[in-house]
Design a protein around this motif. Sequence first.
Motif, PDB file in Angstrom:
ATOM      1  N   ASP A   1      71.607 -11.849 -25.625  1.00  0.00           N
ATOM      2  CA  ASP A   1      72.989 -11.956 -25.131  1.00  0.00           C
ATOM      3  C   ASP A   1      73.823 -10.697 -25.415  1.00  0.00           C
ATOM      4  O   ASP A   1      75.042 -10.704 -25.220  1.00  0.00           O
ATOM      5  CB  ASP A   1      73.678 -13.192 -25.732  1.00  0.00           C
ATOM      6  CG  ASP A   1      73.764 -13.096 -27.253  1.00  0.00           C
ATOM      7  OD1 ASP A   1      73.043 -12.257 -27.838  1.00  0.00           O
ATOM      8  OD2 ASP A   1      74.546 -13.855 -27.859  1.00  0.00           O
TER       9      ASP A   1
ATOM     10  N   LEU B   1      77.376  -5.529 -28.691  1.00  0.00           N
ATOM     11  CA  LEU B   1      77.458  -4.619 -27.543  1.00  0.00           C
ATOM     12  C   LEU B   1      76.633  -3.381 -27.903  1.00  0.00           C
ATOM     13  O   LEU B   1      76.691  -2.911 -29.052  1.00  0.00           O
ATOM     14  CB  LEU B   1      78.898  -4.166 -27.281  1.00  0.00           C
ATOM     15  CG  LEU B   1      79.902  -5.213 -26.821  1.00  0.00           C
ATOM     16  CD1 LEU B   1      80.564  -5.852 -28.042  1.00  0.00           C
ATOM     17  CD2 LEU B   1      80.985  -4.548 -25.977  1.00  0.00           C
TER      18      LEU B   1
ATOM     19  N   LYS C   1      75.618  -7.260 -24.781  1.00  0.00           N
ATOM     20  CA  LYS C   1      76.109  -6.590 -23.567  1.00  0.00           C
ATOM     21  C   LYS C   1      75.683  -5.125 -23.620  1.00  0.00           C
ATOM     22  O   LYS C   1      75.882  -4.447 -24.635  1.00  0.00           O
ATOM     23  CB  LYS C   1      77.636  -6.672 -23.512  1.00  0.00           C
ATOM     24  CG  LYS C   1      78.160  -8.072 -23.301  1.00  0.00           C
ATOM     25  CD  LYS C   1      79.627  -8.001 -22.817  1.00  0.00           C
ATOM     26  CE  LYS C   1      80.134  -9.364 -22.410  1.00  0.00           C
ATOM     27  NZ  LYS C   1      80.603 -10.163 -23.568  1.00  0.00           N
TER      28      LYS C   1
END
Length: 227
Positions: free
Chosen positions: A188, A165, A190
Motif C-alpha cells: 500500500d 510514501l 504510494k
Amino acid sequence: MKKLVVFTGAGISVESGLPTFRGTDGLWEGHRIEDVATPEAWQRNPELVQRFYNKRRSDCIAALPNKAHYKLAELQNHYDVQIITQNIDDLHERAGSNKVLHLHGQIRKSQSSINPNLIYNITGDKIEMGTFCELGSQLRPHVVWFGEAVPNMEEASKMAQQADLFVVIGTSLQVYPAANLIYETKPDCKLFLIDPNADQYTVPPVVVKIAEKASRGVNYLAKLITE
Ligand code: NAD
C-alpha cells in the motif's frame, strides 16, 4: 508521522551544477567509468583516480543545494523523511535534511585502501598521494566503486520496506542493487518517480511519474502530499 522515504540519484544535483554520470557521451566528466570508478582503475593508476575525485570534491564543495534539496528538507515539517542517496555529494545535509543514508559513499571523506572500515574526514579538498591510514596504506576516496559491495544496502532495504510514501528522484535506475529498492516497498506504499526522462523508464504501473526536473518536480510533489 508518516514515513516518506526519498531515493535520490545524480539528477537531483544537476541544477546545482554537478553533472550526472551518463551524459550523452557516456562519459563522466570526460572519463570512462572503467578508468576512474573501479578497483581495477585504482590498481592501474591511483594518481589518475585520486586526481579525478579531488576535482569532484572541489566541485561539490563549491556547489550549493538547489530548490529540490531545500524542499525535501522542508517536508520534514510534515513527514518523517528519510533520504537514501546514491550521491557522494553532501547537498542534502547542507540543505537541512537530518536523516541521510549514503549508499555510494561520501566524497568529503577518505578511507584506508586496505580496510574500508577506516574512514576519515578530509580537511581541505584533496587527498594527497603519500597520505596514509593508521595501518600505513594510501588513503583513497570514501566512495563505492563499480564492482564493490554496497555496505548500506541492507539498511536501505529496511527503510524502503517501512515507507508509507517512496519517492525516486533523478536516477536512471540502472545501478543495482540500489535500483531494486522500489520493488521492496509495502503493497500500500504510494510510489512516485521524478525525472525529466521518467516516461522512458519501466517501473510498476502504480508509480506516479512526474516528468520534470528535480526542482519543479519536488515542488509539485510537495503540494500533492501536503495539501
Ligand atoms: P545516472 O547518471 O544514471 O542518472 C541520472 C538521472 O538524472 C537520469 O535519469 C536523468 O534523466 C536524470 N536527470 C537529469 N537531469 C535532471 C534534473 N535536472 N532533475 C532530475 N533528474 C535529472 O545517475 P545515477 O543513477 O544517480 O548514477 C549513479 C552513480 O553516479 C551514483 O552511484 C553516484 O555515486 C554517481 N554520481 C554522483 C554524483 C553526485 O554525487 N552528485 C554525480 C554523478 C555521479
